[in-house]
Design a protein around this motif. Structure first.
Motif, short mmCIF file in Angstrom:
data_model
loop_
_atom_site.label_atom_id
_atom_site.label_comp_id
_atom_site.label_asym_id
_atom_site.label_seq_id
_atom_site.Cartn_x
_atom_site.Cartn_y
_atom_site.Cartn_z
N GLN A 137 0.83 -1.20 0.00
CA GLN A 137 0.00 0.00 0.00
C GLN A 137 0.87 1.26 0.00
O GLN A 137 0.54 2.25 -0.67
CB GLN A 137 -0.92 0.00 1.23
N LYS A 138 1.98 1.21 0.72
CA LYS A 138 2.88 2.37 0.76
C LYS A 138 3.50 2.63 -0.61
O LYS A 138 3.71 3.78 -1.01
CB LYS A 138 3.97 2.14 1.81
N ASN A 139 3.80 1.55 -1.33
CA ASN A 139 4.34 1.72 -2.68
C ASN A 139 3.32 2.42 -3.58
O ASN A 139 3.67 3.26 -4.41
CB ASN A 139 4.71 0.36 -3.28
N LEU A 140 2.04 2.09 -3.39
CA LEU A 140 0.99 2.75 -4.15
C LEU A 140 0.90 4.23 -3.78
O LEU A 140 0.69 5.09 -4.64
CB LEU A 140 -0.36 2.06 -3.90
N THR A 141 1.06 4.53 -2.48
CA THR A 141 1.02 5.92 -2.04
C THR A 141 2.15 6.73 -2.67
O THR A 141 1.95 7.87 -3.10
CB THR A 141 1.15 5.98 -0.50
N LEU A 142 3.34 6.14 -2.72
CA LEU A 142 4.47 6.81 -3.36
C LEU A 142 4.20 7.04 -4.84
O LEU A 142 4.51 8.12 -5.39
CB LEU A 142 5.74 5.99 -3.18
N SER A 143 3.59 6.07 -5.48
CA SER A 143 3.24 6.22 -6.90
C SER A 143 2.25 7.36 -7.09
O SER A 143 2.34 8.12 -8.07
CB SER A 143 2.65 4.92 -7.44
N ARG A 144 1.31 7.50 -6.16
CA ARG A 144 0.34 8.60 -6.26
C ARG A 144 1.04 9.95 -6.15
O ARG A 144 0.71 10.89 -6.87
CB ARG A 144 -0.73 8.47 -5.16
N LYS A 145 1.98 10.07 -5.22
CA LYS A 145 2.70 11.34 -5.05
C LYS A 145 3.45 11.70 -6.33
O LYS A 145 3.45 12.86 -6.74
CB LYS A 145 3.66 11.27 -3.87
N ILE A 146 4.07 10.70 -6.96
CA ILE A 146 4.76 10.96 -8.22
C ILE A 146 3.77 11.44 -9.26
O ILE A 146 4.05 12.36 -10.05
CB ILE A 146 5.49 9.68 -8.70
N PHE A 147 2.58 10.84 -9.26
CA PHE A 147 1.53 11.24 -10.20
C PHE A 147 1.08 12.68 -9.93
O PHE A 147 0.92 13.48 -10.85
CB PHE A 147 0.35 10.28 -10.08
N TYR A 148 0.87 13.02 -8.65
CA TYR A 148 0.43 14.37 -8.30
C TYR A 148 1.43 15.43 -8.75
O TYR A 148 1.05 16.50 -9.21
CB TYR A 148 0.26 14.52 -6.78
N THR A 149 2.71 15.16 -8.57
CA THR A 149 3.75 16.17 -8.83
C THR A 149 4.30 16.11 -10.24
O THR A 149 5.24 16.84 -10.56
CB THR A 149 4.91 16.01 -7.82
N SER A 150 3.75 15.26 -11.09
CA SER A 150 4.23 15.18 -12.47
C SER A 150 3.75 16.37 -13.30
O SER A 150 4.39 16.72 -14.30
CB SER A 150 3.77 13.87 -13.12
N ALA A 151 2.64 16.99 -12.89
CA ALA A 151 2.16 18.18 -13.60
C ALA A 151 3.13 19.34 -13.37
O ALA A 151 3.68 19.49 -12.28
CB ALA A 151 0.76 18.56 -13.10
#
Length: 223
Positions: A137-151
């Protein structure tokens, strides 16, 4: 120790309160209290125990040599932190863990967590499976943060983060675990610029916000 609460956490899921109490004895459990702003773990420290927040909350953050802070995550009651480093002996901590408010933290010796006791008890095996699930689940959270900050734009990062929060909570009205400064740090943007962008988005009717409460609005489509 509230063993009913402990048995309902993700790490102890599937264990009864009595089992959770019994397990703490063989897991090298230690409870500590921290004041707001106090360091729970420091960057560069070796980690031998994972932490679980019992009350309050802590921030996982990184500070560079110029004093800039990046908030990586907020950890609240029942959630764990530093488990990855604790499972990799000798790997120095790359972040700081700081109490966002008065907090009580339970530390569990990871070597004892990962080593099934001589009785091969079922609830200990559950603990290991739960730890693996939390890590995923933490790996998914990290992936989300990368997604948020990709813009590239601040608005793009806000839209990505807030849209995902609404979807995950099943409502266009929700609370986030960050204040303005923490949200800016989390999205890697300037606080003033973030506040200005939120004000513009409110004036445009995209959302309403007060402190850490948000409500997103759907704009009518042009015909």
């Amino acid at each position: 120790m509230d063993f009913v609460f402990l048995s309902k956490t993700a790490l102890f899921r599937g264990t009864a309160p009595g089992e959770a109490e019994e397990m703490l004895g063989c897991l090298g459990a230690l409870t500590r209290e921290f004041g707001r702003g106090e360091q729970v773990l420091r960057r560069g420290d070796p980690v031998r125990a994972l932490g679980m927040v019992l009350t309050g909350s802590v921030l996982i953050q990184s500070d560079d040599v110029w004093g800039n802070t990046t908030v990586l995550d907020s950890v609240g009651p029942g959630q764990i932190f530093a488990e990855t480093y604790a499972c990799a002996p000798g790997e120095p901590l790359m972040v700081d863990v700081v109490a966002a408010e008065p907090a009580q933290v339970l530390f569990l010796n990871t070597e004892r967590v990962l080593t099934v006791c001589s009785h091969a008890c079922g609830h200990h095996s559950k603990l290991i499976r739960n730890l693996l699930f939390i890590s995923a689940q933490k790996n998914l959270t990290l992936s989300r943060k990368i997604f948020y900050t990709s813009a590239r734009s601040i608005r793009g990062r806000l839209l990505s983060y807030l849209s995902d929060q609404a979807v995950r909570r099943g409502s266009n009205r929700f609370l986030i675990p960050f204040n303005r400064q923490q949200l800016a740090d989390y999205l890697n943007v300037d606080r003033s610029a973030l506040s200005n962008e939120l004000s513009k988005m409110q004036r445009e009717g995209l959302l309403r916000t007060r402190r850490n409460e948000f409500e997103l609005y759907h704009l009518p489509r042009e015909s």
